[in-house]
Design a protein around this motif. Structure first.
Motif, PDB file in Angstrom:
ATOM      1  N   ASP A 185      36.645  31.206  60.898  1.00 36.04           N
ATOM      2  CA  ASP A 185      36.061  32.538  61.045  1.00 36.04           C
ATOM      3  C   ASP A 185      35.431  32.725  62.424  1.00 36.04           C
ATOM      4  OD1 ASP A 185      36.856  33.366  58.552  1.00 36.04           O
ATOM      5  OD2 ASP A 185      34.914  33.045  57.578  1.00 36.04           O
ATOM      6  N   GLY A 189      29.481  44.004  63.885  1.00 33.49           N
ATOM      7  CA  GLY A 189      29.145  43.901  62.466  1.00 33.49           C
ATOM      8  C   GLY A 189      29.602  42.588  61.872  1.00 33.49           C
ATOM      9  N   ALA A 190      30.807  42.141  62.276  1.00 37.73           N
ATOM     10  CA  ALA A 190      31.302  40.848  61.803  1.00 37.73           C
ATOM     11  C   ALA A 190      30.433  39.712  62.322  1.00 37.73           C
ATOM     12  CB  ALA A 190      32.747  40.662  62.250  1.00 37.73           C
ATOM     13  N   ALA A 250      27.353  39.536  60.247  1.00 38.76           N
ATOM     14  CA  ALA A 250      27.645  38.971  58.925  1.00 38.76           C
ATOM     15  C   ALA A 250      27.803  37.462  58.996  1.00 38.76           C
ATOM     16  CB  ALA A 250      28.908  39.619  58.354  1.00 38.76           C
ATOM     17  N   ALA A 269      24.397  35.840  59.454  1.00 33.36           N
ATOM     18  CA  ALA A 269      23.568  35.889  58.248  1.00 33.36           C
ATOM     19  C   ALA A 269      24.143  35.072  57.108  1.00 33.36           C
ATOM     20  CB  ALA A 269      23.406  37.342  57.804  1.00 33.36           C
ATOM     21  N   ASP A 313      26.688  35.959  55.281  1.00 31.01           N
ATOM     22  CA  ASP A 313      27.044  36.884  54.200  1.00 31.01           C
ATOM     23  C   ASP A 313      28.350  36.477  53.533  1.00 31.01           C
ATOM     24  OD1 ASP A 313      24.807  38.317  54.851  1.00 31.01           O
ATOM     25  OD2 ASP A 313      25.874  40.002  55.771  1.00 31.01           O
ATOM     26  N   SER A 314      28.474  36.813  52.276  1.00 31.23           N
ATOM     27  CA  SER A 314      29.704  36.516  51.550  1.00 31.23           C
ATOM     28  C   SER A 314      30.875  37.341  52.076  1.00 31.23           C
ATOM     29  CB  SER A 314      29.508  36.792  50.055  1.00 31.23           C
ATOM     30  OG  SER A 314      29.140  38.147  49.839  1.00 31.23           O
ATOM     31  N   SER A 315      30.555  38.433  52.776  1.00 35.10           N
ATOM     32  CA  SER A 315      31.596  39.312  53.317  1.00 35.10           C
ATOM     33  C   SER A 315      32.063  38.883  54.702  1.00 35.10           C
ATOM     34  CB  SER A 315      31.071  40.751  53.405  1.00 35.10           C
ATOM     35  OG  SER A 315      30.018  40.840  54.363  1.00 35.10           O
ATOM     36  N   ALA A 316      31.559  37.765  55.233  1.00 31.83           N
ATOM     37  CA  ALA A 316      31.831  37.397  56.627  1.00 31.83           C
ATOM     38  C   ALA A 316      33.318  37.240  56.911  1.00 31.83           C
ATOM     39  CB  ALA A 316      31.076  36.117  56.990  1.00 31.83           C
ATOM     40  N   ASP A 345      34.937  40.565  57.051  1.00 33.78           N
ATOM     41  CA  ASP A 345      34.502  41.338  58.218  1.00 33.78           C
ATOM     42  C   ASP A 345      35.151  40.845  59.508  1.00 33.78           C
ATOM     43  OD1 ASP A 345      32.980  42.803  56.485  1.00 33.78           O
ATOM     44  OD2 ASP A 345      31.079  41.841  57.002  1.00 33.78           O
TER      45      ASP A 345
END
Length: 331
Positions: free
Chosen positions: A189, A250-251, A254, A257, A259-262, A265
């Protein structure tokens, strides 16, 4: 949520832009493609001195422990300058991978050298990243295969549409760690995020070259930039780049942080930045005409780089699939 870069971040971006402008990167890119890595490695060490290679590395390993947003800022400028070499792998992917391992022995062994610029690293993460970039020049080359972290050596070099992008098949020499799937996913990622930032920067570079050309190229007694059709081409490219920028940052937020959405994103950012950069490259070529793709003209270096990066670190189809899967699952 309102997001804006801080004064320190904009100053950092400006300082990197000035540094790489003075390096005359078009000549450096051509030298790298021809096998002369000296100028490129000299710039790599300058970027290390500026803190770029230590951004993603924790302070305990000699880095700066910066936020992924800072990493994105740096790679936008690296993409804008077209810098060759495995900087993404060294500064973004390897730190995320090694710091996520249960045992930090490998991080203690290699990350300080990456942070200070004395170690150049590359990595293959099949299936999305099946080959290692510039593996013959790297001091450290790794691969994650079947959840095993392997140290590898380069074998066959393969050609890329970008002559300065030197890809190598690799073969393992030793297994360094097992069950690294979670760490590898995080590293992937970060690689996608950094590649997206490079695409955004490269798109801005292509647009800038087209804009300057439109101001100086005269047809029918007027600079072609005064013609409405040319203005529309350039405006379309700029709108695409500007619309992709919030998705990139925004990615990065994420990822920082956790985030589970990373993963979703960063895939969305890769698609948006890739589409925007490719559109900017096409518009730049249309504005320039046939001269734009000649090897002697600098724009061609960014056209081929964008084309290569669009499918690097996962194809558009792969990333659209990740976004669709995440939306279907509600994550």
């Amino acid at each position: 949520m309102r997001f804006a870069l801080s004064t320190e971040q904009t100053d950092f971006a400006a300082s990197l832009r000035d540094l790489m402008a003075s390096a005359k990167t078009p000549q450096l890119i051509r030298a790298w493609a021809d096998g002369d890595s000296g100028p490129g490695l000299a710039l790599y060490r300058q970027l290390a001195d500026a803190g770029v290679t230590g951004l993603g590395i924790a302070e305990e390993f000699g880095g700066l422990g910066a936020h992924p947003v800072d990493l994105a800022i740096a790679f936008i400028e690296i993409g804008r300058a077209g810098v060759p070499g495995p900087i993404l792998e060294s500064a973004a992917v390897l730190p995320a991978l090694l710091e996520s391992l249960a045992d930090d022995a490998l991080a203690q062994r290699w990350l300080p050298g990456i942070a200070d610029g004395t170690t150049l690293a590359s990595i293959a993460l099949p299936p999305s990243v099946p080959r290692a970039l510039d593996a013959d020049l790297a001091d450290l080359v790794l691969q994650v295969d079947d959840a095993d972290l392997q140290q590898v050596t380069p074998t066959t070099q393969l050609r890329s549409v970008d002559a300065a992008r030197r890809l190598f098949d690799v073969e393992p020499t030793s297994v360094l760690a097992s069950d690294v799937s979670v760490a590898a996913a995080k590293a992937y990622d970060l690689g996608v995020l950094a590649c997206s930032a490079q695409l955004l920067g490269a798109g801005h570079a292509a647009l800038s070259m087209a804009t300057e050309y439109a101001k100086s190229r005269v047809q029918f007694g007027r600079p072609i930039g005064q013609f409405q059709a040319i203005k529309h081409h350039l405006a379309d490219a700029l709108v695409g780049l500007e619309m992709a920028t919030p998705l990139l940052y925004g990615a990065a937020i994420a990822v920082g942080a956790g985030d589970s959405s990373a993963s979703r994103d960063v895939s969305a950012a890769k698609v948006a930045c890739g589409d925007a950069a490719y559109r900017a490259a096409r518009k730049a070529l249309q504005v320039h005409g046939a001269i734009g793709y000649t090897a002697e003209y600098d724009l061609s270096l960014w056209l081929t780089k964008i084309r290569a990066l669009v499918t690097a670190w996962g194809t558009p189809a792969e990333h659209r699939g990740r976004v669709a899967d995440a939306l279907r699952s509600g994550s």
